[in-house]
Design a protein around this motif. Structure first.
Motif, PDB file in Angstrom:
ATOM      1  N   LEU A 200       6.100 -16.449  32.182  1.00 44.47           N
ATOM      2  CA  LEU A 200       4.424 -17.033  32.575  1.00 44.47           C
ATOM      3  C   LEU A 200       4.707 -16.082  33.926  1.00 44.47           C
ATOM      4  N   ARG A 201       5.490 -16.061  34.527  1.00 46.24           N
ATOM      5  CA  ARG A 201       5.557 -15.492  36.100  1.00 46.24           C
ATOM      6  C   ARG A 201       5.649 -14.044  35.128  1.00 46.24           C
ATOM      7  N   ALA A 202       5.040 -13.549  35.032  1.00 47.46           N
ATOM      8  CA  ALA A 202       5.543 -12.096  34.484  1.00 47.46           C
ATOM      9  C   ALA A 202       4.409 -11.133  35.760  1.00 47.46           C
ATOM     10  N   ALA A 203       4.963  -9.644  36.007  1.00 49.46           N
ATOM     11  CA  ALA A 203       4.512  -9.240  36.392  1.00 49.46           C
ATOM     12  C   ALA A 203       2.803  -8.733  36.672  1.00 49.46           C
ATOM     13  N   LEU A 204       1.565  -8.967  36.892  1.00 54.41           N
ATOM     14  CA  LEU A 204       0.360  -7.867  37.021  1.00 54.41           C
ATOM     15  C   LEU A 204       1.024  -6.172  36.676  1.00 54.41           C
TER      16      LEU A 204
END
Length: 379
Positions: free
Chosen positions: A185-189
């Motif tokens: 849910l907080r993976a880097a773009l």
């Protein structure tokens, strides 16, 4: 069907490994229980065993490629403090530091590969590159409310025949909001796109992207188009991510966008990708799990044969109409269905549906819809 982030796959992959003090060992050296975490593969390529917490896979092999502008990582490992510490210590054992990383190339979006990318970028300013199809998954995950994902998963599981006792924990998670803490849910773009067929921007190296969908829609292998440092015969080396592993059959489940319906054929994509990789004729494969290996064409043949056998077995089961859940219960795994953990059952039914959808695409099975549940039967 969305998967639980990096949940254990249905087959056993060995016991989790304890982190050990990083030091460099020769490629192919015998591995003791307290194995060194860094391996020199020659030619300016190293790997670091970054642990995956509470997972039978044990670790992700994060590869470091020396370039004229600094080290570039292929994958980064799971977003966990112990994993970060191991990655940082491994880089230090190689005489460098996280802050010196120039770029990060991600084979696919799963959290045991992409999890630490954001932290690496924060510490170094490195670029992050990923195929557009997997970047879309990351973006969709970040922008969606967890409840929307859970609603879709509950509906999907009900539609493939999962019993209510399997769906109930997901409904409870939906009500409690616990999903906000899960990985992914907080993976880097990513800020760069991996374009299939193109050389990646690695100064002084020739690393070409090969799109290999199947495990994920945007999975890529990376062909290092350079002579093997030990002069092994063949066409360079291949960073294979999860696409081609020496002793594991990668999970092939469903990966369509929930808003786009059920048109995807992941197993068909995977088998086509396997054949392309088999034709490369590389000297050595550097996978993201287990160990480096040679003779990839033989491994490709094994995997193609495995999936053909599995499809034939499913056809025999489909002499009567069955839901994907009923198929998964009857399929041969490495342990009885009653012993398969909860999360792995969700993954197993996704794999069953991917296989039966391949049969449908081939005209060897058809779906029968009724009562809100889909069943398949042989044609």
């Amino acid at each position: 069907m969305p998967q639980e982030p990096a949940a254990p796959r249905v087959t056993d992959h060995g016991a989790p490994q304890e982190p050990a003090a990083p030091q460099v060992t020769d490629h192919g050296a015998p591995q003791e229980p307290a194995a060194p975490q860094v391996t020199d593969h020659g030619g300016g390529v190293h790997s670091i065993k970054v642990p995956i917490p509470d997972n039978p896979l044990g670790h992700t092999l994060v590869h470091l490629v020396d370039t004229d502008r600094g080290p570039v990582l292929v994958d980064t490992g799971w977003d966990d403090p112990a994993s970060w510490d191991t990655l940082a210590a491994g880089l230090q054992a190689l005489g460098t530091d996280v802050s010196a990383v120039h770029g990060v190339v991600i084979t696919h979006h799963h959290p045991d590969h992409h999890g630490l990318s954001g932290q690496v970028r924060e510490a170094s300013g490195a670029w992050i590159a990923m195929h557009a199809a997997d970047t879309a998954v990351v973006r969709r995950t970040r922008e969606s409310e967890p409840g929307v994902w859970l609603d879709y998963l509950c509906a999907k599981l009900a539609g493939v025949g999962a019993p209510e006792e399997h769906i109930a924990p997901l409904r409870e998670a939906r009500a409690s909001g616990r999903m906000r803490t899960l990985p992914g849910l907080r993976a880097a773009l990513p800020d760069r796109e991996i374009v299939p067929g193109d050389l990646l921007p690695l100064a002084g190296r020739r690393l070409r992207a090969i799109w290999t969908p199947g495990h994920t829609p945007g999975h890529v292998c990376l062909h290092l188009e350079e002579a093997h440092p030990s002069q092994l015969p063949g066409n360079g080396r291949l960073f294979s991510g999860d696409h081609l592993l020496p002793g594991i059959t990668p999970h092939i489940g469903l990966y369509e966008d929930p808003d786009e319906g059920g048109a995807a054929d992941p197993l068909g994509d995977y088998l086509d990708s396997l054949e392309r990789i088999g034709r490369l004729g590389v000297a050595e494969v550097l996978p993201a799990h287990q160990h480096a290996f040679t003779e990839p064409a033989a491994r490709v043949r094994e995997l193609l044969s495995h999936h053909e056998d599995r499809l034939s077995g499913l056809l025999a089961l489909l002499s009567i109409p069955l839901t994907p859940w009923q198929l998964a219960e009857r399929m041969e795994w490495n342990r009885p269905w009653s012993q398969i953990p909860y999360g792995s059952r969700t993954i197993a039914v996704s794999e069953a549906e991917a296989h039966v959808r391949r049969l449908e695409k081939l005209g060897r099975a058809e779906r029968v819809v009724g009562g809100g549940v889909v069943r398949y039967r042989a044609v």
